[in-house]
Motif scaffolding. Structure first.
Motif, PDB file in Angstrom:
ATOM      1  N   GLY A 111      10.119 -12.312 -20.910  1.00  0.00           N
ATOM      2  CA  GLY A 111      10.100 -11.731 -19.799  1.00  0.00           C
ATOM      3  C   GLY A 111       9.079 -11.151 -19.602  1.00  0.00           C
ATOM      4  N   VAL A 112       7.898 -11.096 -20.274  1.00  0.00           N
ATOM      5  CA  VAL A 112       6.500 -10.280 -19.930  1.00  0.00           C
ATOM      6  C   VAL A 112       5.973 -10.359 -18.676  1.00  0.00           C
ATOM      7  N   CYS A 113       6.068 -11.460 -18.098  1.00  0.00           N
ATOM      8  CA  CYS A 113       5.538 -11.958 -16.796  1.00  0.00           C
ATOM      9  C   CYS A 113       6.527 -11.749 -15.775  1.00  0.00           C
ATOM     10  N   ALA A 114       7.886 -11.738 -15.991  1.00  0.00           N
ATOM     11  CA  ALA A 114       8.709 -11.625 -14.900  1.00  0.00           C
ATOM     12  C   ALA A 114       9.027 -10.206 -14.167  1.00  0.00           C
ATOM     13  N   PRO A 115       9.343 -10.040 -13.159  1.00  0.00           N
ATOM     14  CA  PRO A 115       9.224  -8.892 -12.567  1.00  0.00           C
ATOM     15  C   PRO A 115      10.388  -7.970 -13.105  1.00  0.00           C
TER      16      PRO A 115
ATOM     17  N   LEU B 141       7.550 -17.810 -12.863  1.00  0.00           N
ATOM     18  CA  LEU B 141       6.356 -17.069 -11.971  1.00  0.00           C
ATOM     19  C   LEU B 141       6.686 -17.622 -10.681  1.00  0.00           C
ATOM     20  N   ALA B 142       6.655 -18.870 -10.477  1.00  0.00           N
ATOM     21  CA  ALA B 142       6.617 -19.323  -9.046  1.00  0.00           C
ATOM     22  C   ALA B 142       7.942 -18.932  -8.256  1.00  0.00           C
ATOM     23  N   VAL B 143       9.066 -18.859  -8.999  1.00  0.00           N
ATOM     24  CA  VAL B 143      10.331 -18.552  -8.369  1.00  0.00           C
ATOM     25  C   VAL B 143      10.150 -17.006  -7.977  1.00  0.00           C
ATOM     26  N   ALA B 144       9.727 -16.270  -8.834  1.00  0.00           N
ATOM     27  CA  ALA B 144       9.429 -14.720  -8.530  1.00  0.00           C
ATOM     28  C   ALA B 144       8.525 -14.520  -7.390  1.00  0.00           C
ATOM     29  N   ALA B 145       7.556 -15.234  -7.388  1.00  0.00           N
ATOM     30  CA  ALA B 145       6.531 -15.083  -6.259  1.00  0.00           C
ATOM     31  C   ALA B 145       6.922 -15.676  -4.913  1.00  0.00           C
ATOM     32  N   HIS B 146       7.694 -16.920  -4.834  1.00  0.00           N
ATOM     33  CA  HIS B 146       7.871 -17.671  -3.767  1.00  0.00           C
ATOM     34  C   HIS B 146       9.574 -17.737  -3.579  1.00  0.00           C
ATOM     35  N   GLY B 147      10.251 -17.773  -4.327  1.00  0.00           N
ATOM     36  CA  GLY B 147      11.695 -18.017  -4.256  1.00  0.00           C
ATOM     37  C   GLY B 147      12.466 -16.957  -3.269  1.00  0.00           C
TER      38      GLY B 147
ATOM     39  N   ARG C 286      15.849 -15.860  -6.930  1.00  0.00           N
ATOM     40  CA  ARG C 286      15.489 -14.969  -7.885  1.00  0.00           C
ATOM     41  C   ARG C 286      16.485 -14.349  -8.605  1.00  0.00           C
ATOM     42  N   ALA C 287      17.679 -14.184  -7.888  1.00  0.00           N
ATOM     43  CA  ALA C 287      18.855 -13.499  -8.492  1.00  0.00           C
ATOM     44  C   ALA C 287      19.557 -14.336  -9.385  1.00  0.00           C
TER      45      ALA C 287
END
Length: 371
Positions: free
Chosen positions: A54-58, A95-101, A106-107
């Protein structure tokens, strides 16, 4: 420009290096390569337990929120150990889901990506010469719950058989897009194929498969994802080259000929020096691309330069280091051969070095670039 790692990234590097050194041994790699899915699930669980998935996840999804730079530090360490876990496709997809989902996507998807209980992967490539950003796979609107149906064939999907969902690149009447498809959805069939790196990839055939859009088709979400996937691959390749050079230096320092170590021969030293220079260039261009992407600057040229260095120089390094091992270098059970296979696979992923140069030329010809 100073690319020195800050304290947080140094901590990630040190933790990742310890885990990969302890657990991603050549003996373990051989064991995993004989397993059905070719993924080291115990190592994956250990990375999740350490918080590295999860280092790059929000932060709201349970991640560290450290972005692409932290992911590249982690991927570099993976490459050094050639550890058989699908970090780059799973993490770039997250990353794509976090930025554009959507908030619902996201949840639903990110907590599992962070704790390792549910994996994502990417389907960006197709058969035959084509641009990853111009897929032939077609998406059409549908009245069902997903809103879209996909038709087409995706090639070399990385590590799909342990994944729950796939992010598929497809074209629509409004432009290219990225679509979420359940791996075992109706209208999806799979054919397993061993890749050069001994990973178990898959050919994904979609025949009216239900899908949800990630972001808005035509908004640039696919190019956004391909750019980050390219940099992630460059980070893995940087680690692969470093690991190969380390093995070669150790071998040449111990192997003796004519009464002295092979490492003292001038021709050998020149080969090692060329490897070192290539690795330094790979690192600088990779971090330049990361910096541009994270700053929100136009980064297409920087990404292509980093990808070219990863493909061209990375392949040169694994070739040289294998050659410097002499006859043992072609032993398929010797550790440096695994670095060679990974370097070869990565160099052709999302297009090879010649394709990267052609794309870079088009970008430069189109006008001034910021990086």
């Amino acid at each position: 420009m100073d690319f020195t790692l800050d304290e947080e990234l140094e901590a990630i590097r040190d933790l990742a290096r310890k885990i990969f050194t302890d657990r991603a041994t050549p003996e373990r790699a051989r064991e995993v390569e004989r397993s059905p899915e070719r993924v080291d699930e115990s190592l994956w669980a250990e990375l999740a337990k350490a918080g590295l998935l999860g280092v790059c996840a929000p932060e709201e999804a349970g991640g560290a929120g450290l972005g692409l730079g932290a992911l590249c530090v982690l991927l570099e360490e993976q490459g050094r150990a050639v550890a058989p876990v699908p970090l780059w496709p799973a993490s770039v997809a997250a990353l794509a889901v976090a930025a554009h989902g959507t908030a619902e996507q996201r949840a639903r998807l990110l907590p599992g990506a962070v704790d390792g209980s549910s994996r994502l992967t990417l389907a960006l490539e197709e058969f035959g010469p084509h641009e990853p950003g111009a897929p032939r796979c077609a998406a059409v609107r549908d009245g069902g719950p997903g809103g879209w149906r996909l038709a087409g064939v995706k090639a070399v999907v990385p590590s799909p058989f342990g994944a729950a969902h796939v992010l598929v690149a497809a074209r629509t009447d409004g432009g290219t897009g990225l679509f979420l498809v359940a791996r075992d959805a109706d209208g999806v069939t799979w054919e397993a194929a061993e890749t050069t790196s001994r990973d178990l990839g898959g050919t994904m055939t979609l025949d009216g498969a239900p899908a949800q859009e990630i972001g808005t088709p035509g908004s640039g979400v696919l190019d956004w994802t391909i750019g980050r996937a390219s940099v992630a691959l460059a980070a893995v390749q940087l680690g692969v080259a470093q690991g190969a050079l380390r093995l070669a230096a150790g071998y040449l320092g111990e192997r003796r000929q004519f009464g002295r170590p092979l490492a003292t021969f001038q021709a050998v030293q020149h080969q090692l020096a060329d490897c070192y220079i290539d690795i330094e260039a790979m690192g600088v261009t990779m971090w330049q691309a990361v910096t541009s992407l994270e700053a929100g600057e136009p980064a297409e040229a920087a990404v292509l330069v980093a990808k070219w260095w990863a493909g061209e120089a990375g392949l040169n390094v694994v070739h040289r280091t294998q050659h410097l091992h002499g006859g043992i270098g072609v032993d398929v059970d010797y550790p440096v051969h695994r670095h060679f296979l990974w370097g070869k696979q990565i160099s052709g992923t999302l297009g090879g070095a010649s394709a990267d140069l052609a794309r870079l030329g088009a970008v430069l010809a189109a006008g001034p670039v910021a990086s």
